[in-house]
Design an enzyme around this catalytic site. Sequence first.
Site, PDB file in Angstrom:
ATOM      1  N   GLU A 165       0.673  -0.912  -0.348  1.00 24.88           N
ATOM      2  CA  GLU A 165       0.132  -0.317   0.610  1.00 24.88           C
ATOM      3  C   GLU A 165       1.473   1.205  -0.156  1.00 24.88           C
ATOM      4  OE1 GLU A 165      -3.489  -0.036   2.439  1.00 24.88           O
ATOM      5  OE2 GLU A 165      -4.384  -1.413   1.559  1.00 24.88           O
ATOM      6  N   GLU A 366      -5.542  -8.379   0.353  1.00 31.49           N
ATOM      7  CA  GLU A 366      -6.426  -8.267   1.272  1.00 31.49           C
ATOM      8  C   GLU A 366      -7.457  -8.116   0.952  1.00 31.49           C
ATOM      9  OE1 GLU A 366      -4.552  -4.951   3.853  1.00 31.49           O
ATOM     10  OE2 GLU A 366      -2.889  -5.259   3.530  1.00 31.49           O
TER      11      GLU A 366
END
Length: 468
Positions: A165, A366
């Site tokens: 991320e 995720e």
Amino acid sequence: MKHEKLAPFPKDFLWGASTSAYQTEGAWNKDGKGPTVIDVRPKKEHITDYTVASGHYDYYKEDIAKMAEMGLKAYRFSISWARIFPKGVGEVNQAGIDHYQNVIAELKKYNIEPIVTLYHFDLPYDLEETGGWDNRDTIDAFEQYAVTLFHALGDSVKYWLTINEQNMMIMHGNTIGTGKQSTEKELYQQNHHMMVAQAKAIIRFREILPDAKIGPAPNISNVYPASSKPADVLAAQNYNAIRNWMYLDIPCFGRYNHIAWAFLKEKGYEPEIAKGDMELIAQAKPDFIAFNYYSSKTVEASKNDGQDRSGNGDQEIVIGEEGVYRGKKNEHLEKTDFGWEIDPTGLRSTLNAIYDRYHLPLIITENGLGAYDKLEEDGTIDDPYRIEYFQKHFEQAQLAITDGVELFGYCPWSAIDLVSTHQGMQKRYGFIYINREEFDLKDMRRIRKNSSYWYEEVIRTNGESLRK
Ligand code: BGP
């Protein structure tokens, strides 16, 4: 589009689950580990810190045994850079290498495929002290760290993720707590340095582990316009470019996305690009794209009233950019206990959008539901809301596969309960409950939630049970 006949999940589909080192391990200063930017964050009054977390550093054998009971095919976890290089560079801490070799050996015992994230928010503090990602030296530190792991763990690890991320560290770093206060100009220079670091790691990876696979792991959400007003459509195109495509065009196409670059120039955020940077980046193409998905995003045109950036966003709650876009609630979507929108269909459109643009194999690393789970008197945790969440998201993933997307794995967040980036232990994501509260460590017992039995059947039937 409606499909009369659904394509099956691929034969060797990597049904997994995910965690990160800092949110689960605890043992924050054990066996030679150095401090990270997470360890030195100011304590928050009502939520726990990461010193104990889920105790995964010490309990990993028991946790992996429970993952094996569930029949997991893969486990996506991150390595704590500061366990390997306590100061970020310099002397290797052999105890750190040993720990992760033991974790991987334990996974191999149960035929669980390790998927290793090199860097998941937890930069060694000594590097932060010398400028962190502002400082180009951190590029070389990352390359040295990555090469050390490729040599130490490469025999047993086939799938590698570079940076978790990166887009959220740049866009919401203060909320997530991944680094010092920076100006936007500094953030996009840091971002450029991370892109060069990722490229150098991938180039060395090709030399050291030619048969293994590596890719980035951004947080990607398809962006909807709040209406069919042309200005809202343009705003969605802007936010898609700035939040998503900038971060994948650079590794996959070797260039900055034109809309994102225009945004950086307009705002005066454009980074300095050193001679040779873009050539390095162009050499370092990923084998696949891993991405994290929690929900779609909705934006409208900026109102140019100086309010576009108001409010506290996070990785799933959009703030705006003056003159570019403004976050808007999507009235058609339900929300989690923590205010995040729930959009299973958005997962399908996000999968299609990424695959259409890059045409690389994809893995979801995720996706999950943070909720207030309850340990009942009888020792069970009944989480039908999590089952419903995954039932709907897995169905959409299968529709995307039927649309033609090459999806080779799905690792829900999270394998075990852990400490949220900014909302504590109470925001539970795990298939396995950890019996501790924010400040009362209780007995740290590990207990499978009802959703873990439901997921076990999904894995056993390779997704067929979703249709019952
Ligand atoms: C992602 C991070 C994960 C995890 C997840 C849940 O952005 O990659 O580390 O934290 O979000 O978010 P949170 O912990 O904020 O609830």
